[in-house]
Design a protein around this motif. Structure first.
Motif, PDB file in Angstrom:
ATOM      1  N   TRP A 159       0.827  -1.202   0.000  1.00 17.61           N
ATOM      2  CA  TRP A 159       0.000   0.000   0.000  1.00 17.61           C
ATOM      3  C   TRP A 159       0.866   1.259   0.000  1.00 17.61           C
ATOM      4  N   LEU A 160       1.941   1.256   0.782  1.00 15.30           N
ATOM      5  CA  LEU A 160       2.814   2.430   0.832  1.00 15.30           C
ATOM      6  C   LEU A 160       3.426   2.726  -0.528  1.00 15.30           C
ATOM      7  N   ALA A 161       3.690   1.683  -1.309  1.00 15.16           N
ATOM      8  CA  ALA A 161       4.332   1.857  -2.609  1.00 15.16           C
ATOM      9  C   ALA A 161       3.363   2.349  -3.684  1.00 15.16           C
ATOM     10  N   GLN A 162       2.069   2.291  -3.407  1.00 13.48           N
ATOM     11  CA  GLN A 162       1.077   2.719  -4.388  1.00 13.48           C
ATOM     12  C   GLN A 162       1.042   4.237  -4.508  1.00 13.48           C
ATOM     13  N   GLN A 163       0.677   4.693  -5.700  1.00 11.47           N
ATOM     14  CA  GLN A 163       0.440   6.113  -5.904  1.00 11.47           C
ATOM     15  C   GLN A 163      -0.963   6.437  -5.419  1.00 11.47           C
ATOM     16  N   ASP A 164      -1.116   7.438  -4.585  1.00  9.11           N
ATOM     17  CA  ASP A 164      -2.400   7.774  -3.981  1.00  9.11           C
ATOM     18  C   ASP A 164      -2.638   9.269  -4.135  1.00  9.11           C
ATOM     19  N   MET A 165      -3.759   9.627  -4.751  1.00  7.29           N
ATOM     20  CA  MET A 165      -4.080  11.039  -4.938  1.00  7.29           C
ATOM     21  C   MET A 165      -4.547  11.680  -3.638  1.00  7.29           C
ATOM     22  N   HIS A 166      -4.924  10.855  -2.651  1.00  8.50           N
ATOM     23  CA  HIS A 166      -5.367  11.386  -1.366  1.00  8.50           C
ATOM     24  C   HIS A 166      -4.176  11.804  -0.499  1.00  8.50           C
ATOM     25  N   LYS A 167      -4.400  12.748   0.389  1.00  7.34           N
ATOM     26  CA  LYS A 167      -3.434  13.044   1.441  1.00  7.34           C
ATOM     27  C   LYS A 167      -3.380  11.850   2.366  1.00  7.34           C
ATOM     28  N   ARG A 168      -2.195  11.299   2.625  1.00  6.15           N
ATOM     29  CA  ARG A 168      -2.084  10.095   3.447  1.00  6.15           C
ATOM     30  C   ARG A 168      -1.643  10.468   4.863  1.00  6.15           C
ATOM     31  N   ILE A 169      -2.413   9.997   5.835  1.00  8.69           N
ATOM     32  CA  ILE A 169      -2.179  10.304   7.247  1.00  8.69           C
ATOM     33  C   ILE A 169      -2.185   9.006   8.045  1.00  8.69           C
ATOM     34  N   MET A 170      -1.234   8.866   8.957  1.00  7.60           N
ATOM     35  CA  MET A 170      -1.279   7.734   9.886  1.00  7.60           C
ATOM     36  C   MET A 170      -1.343   8.266  11.305  1.00  7.60           C
ATOM     37  N   LEU A 171      -1.993   7.504  12.155  1.00  9.55           N
ATOM     38  CA  LEU A 171      -2.094   7.884  13.558  1.00  9.55           C
ATOM     39  C   LEU A 171      -1.018   7.186  14.363  1.00  9.55           C
ATOM     40  N   ALA A 190      -9.588  15.123   0.317  1.00  9.46           N
ATOM     41  CA  ALA A 190      -9.548  13.662   0.275  1.00  9.46           C
ATOM     42  C   ALA A 190      -8.402  13.152   1.139  1.00  9.46           C
ATOM     43  N   ILE A 191      -8.689  12.141   1.958  1.00  7.16           N
ATOM     44  CA  ILE A 191      -7.706  11.614   2.904  1.00  7.16           C
ATOM     45  C   ILE A 191      -7.705  10.093   2.884  1.00  7.16           C
ATOM     46  N   SER A 192      -6.526   9.511   2.974  1.00  4.15           N
ATOM     47  CA  SER A 192      -6.357   8.095   3.294  1.00  4.15           C
ATOM     48  C   SER A 192      -5.824   8.033   4.718  1.00  4.15           C
ATOM     49  N   LEU A 193      -6.596   7.418   5.615  1.00  2.00           N
ATOM     50  CA  LEU A 193      -6.268   7.390   7.038  1.00  2.00           C
ATOM     51  C   LEU A 193      -5.765   6.000   7.417  1.00  2.00           C
ATOM     52  N   LEU A 194      -4.481   5.910   7.789  1.00  2.00           N
ATOM     53  CA  LEU A 194      -3.845   4.634   8.115  1.00  2.00           C
ATOM     54  C   LEU A 194      -3.922   4.367   9.614  1.00  2.00           C
ATOM     55  N   ILE A 195      -4.501   3.211   9.964  1.00  2.00           N
ATOM     56  CA  ILE A 195      -4.653   2.795  11.359  1.00  2.00           C
ATOM     57  C   ILE A 195      -3.932   1.459  11.543  1.00  2.00           C
ATOM     58  N   GLY A 196      -3.093   1.355  12.559  1.00  2.00           N
ATOM     59  CA  GLY A 196      -2.377   0.120  12.814  1.00  2.00           C
ATOM     60  C   GLY A 196      -3.270  -0.941  13.441  1.00  2.00           C
ATOM     61  N   PRO A 197      -2.836  -2.195  13.463  1.00  4.14           N
ATOM     62  CA  PRO A 197      -3.578  -3.266  14.129  1.00  4.14           C
ATOM     63  C   PRO A 197      -3.369  -3.206  15.639  1.00  4.14           C
ATOM     64  N   GLU A 198      -3.738  -4.248  16.368  1.00  8.28           N
ATOM     65  CA  GLU A 198      -3.447  -4.283  17.793  1.00  8.28           C
ATOM     66  C   GLU A 198      -1.943  -4.083  18.008  1.00  8.28           C
ATOM     67  N   GLY A 199      -1.609  -3.242  18.951  1.00  4.13           N
ATOM     68  CA  GLY A 199      -0.199  -2.948  19.191  1.00  4.13           C
ATOM     69  C   GLY A 199       0.346  -1.850  18.308  1.00  4.13           C
ATOM     70  N   GLY A 200      -0.449  -1.398  17.342  1.00  7.96           N
ATOM     71  CA  GLY A 200      -0.034  -0.303  16.469  1.00  7.96           C
ATOM     72  C   GLY A 200       0.958  -0.724  15.402  1.00  7.96           C
ATOM     73  N   LEU A 201       1.392   0.236  14.627  1.00  8.82           N
ATOM     74  CA  LEU A 201       2.447   0.007  13.649  1.00  8.82           C
ATOM     75  C   LEU A 201       3.790  -0.030  14.362  1.00  8.82           C
ATOM     76  N   SER A 202       4.693  -0.840  13.861  1.00 14.86           N
ATOM     77  CA  SER A 202       6.021  -0.902  14.466  1.00 14.86           C
ATOM     78  C   SER A 202       6.793   0.368  14.129  1.00 14.86           C
ATOM     79  N   PRO A 203       7.841   0.694  14.900  1.00 16.05           N
ATOM     80  CA  PRO A 203       8.661   1.867  14.569  1.00 16.05           C
ATOM     81  C   PRO A 203       9.208   1.812  13.146  1.00 16.05           C
ATOM     82  N   ASP A 204       9.608   0.620  12.691  1.00 18.64           N
ATOM     83  CA  ASP A 204      10.114   0.491  11.320  1.00 18.64           C
ATOM     84  C   ASP A 204       9.025   0.828  10.307  1.00 18.64           C
ATOM     85  N   GLU A 205       7.813   0.373  10.582  1.00 17.20           N
ATOM     86  CA  GLU A 205       6.718   0.661   9.651  1.00 17.20           C
ATOM     87  C   GLU A 205       6.390   2.151   9.637  1.00 17.20           C
TER      88      GLU A 205
END
Length: 244
Positions: A159-171, A190-205
């Motif tokens: 998903w990160l590698a895809q081209q996205d016309m939306h503003k991409r935001i992660m929490l 227009a927004i793409s809102l990225l939410i991590g799973p349980e435990g959130g996204l890792s620091p590397d992600e």
């Protein structure tokens, strides 16, 4: 008034059209004990809704005549794509249902490092069909005449590698700027809102997301569960930008 979704492929909706209702709707009509002459609302996801009168009800079939088109919409004034890290159990069902009620335009499940659920191709197909049913039922319930687009699950890196016309935001709880502060200083968009799973996204992600231009924001001083964070963020944007 009972509302039912009819796919454009299964029937044509237009004023004056008489149609046999799909078997699933005919069954529902019987279960809730509607009778000939009762009024229902039909929509096909292409915009607007139709008022129809039931003309015949049998044990396994029902028919109706379309009487009126209603062009009203309840969509958000901006497009919102919820990019949800796959959670465990039935949490995704809850997230999809409530995200539909809150007005999301599309839903993108992603597999992250801390995602417990791992979907094989066969399981993914079954889950997609199940989630699509939840989207349809939620639209019927909440009064939306358009269905959110459901994308097939992908890895977070894909998903990160895809081209996205939306503003991409992660929490992230590590972000210094809040989503609320950002939204108050930016127009609806227009927004793409990225939410991590349980435990959130890792620091590397999170670092990989930032390298791909994703804006890192927080939802506030408390750490929210994955099934709460996205929904709270959507409601927050609705409150600031309109749409509630």
């Amino acid at each position: 008034m009972p509302r039912f979704y009819i796919s454009p492929e299964s029937a044509t909706l237009d004023v004056g059209v008489a149609l046999d209702l799909p078997a699933t709707i005919a069954h529902h009509v019987a279960v809730i004990r509607l009778k000939a002459g009762d009024t229902i609302q039909l929509f096909n996801g292409l915009g607007g809704a139709y008022i129809a009168t039931l003309t015949e009800i049998g044990k396994k079939h029902a028919s109706a005549e379309v009487k009126l088109f209603i062009p009203e919409e309840t969509e958000l004034p901006y497009a919102l794509n919820l990019v949800q890290g796959l959670p465990e159990g039935s949490k995704m069902d809850w997230i999809i249902e409530k995200a539909m009620e809150l007005g999301v335009t599309s839903i993108q499940p992603v597999a992250a490092q801390r995602s417990v659920v791992k979907l094989s191709a066969d399981r993914a197909d079954k889950k997609m069909a199940h989630w699509q049913g939840i989207i349809t039922a939620a639209a019927e319930q909440c009064g939306r005449n358009r269905l959110a687009q459901l994308h097939a699950p992908v890895s977070l890196n894909s998903w990160l590698a895809q081209q996205d016309m939306h503003k991409r935001i992660m929490l992230s709880p590590r972000a210094e700027t809040s989503l609320a502060d950002w939204a108050r200083h930016h127009p609806p968009q227009a927004i793409s809102l990225l939410i991590g799973p349980e435990g959130g996204l890792s620091p590397d992600e999170e670092q990989a997301a930032v390298r791909h231009g994703v804006l890192c924001l927080s939802i506030g001083p408390r750490v929210l569960r994955t099934e709460t964070a996205g929904l709270a963020s959507i409601a927050l944007l609705n409150g600031i930008w309109g749409g509630m």
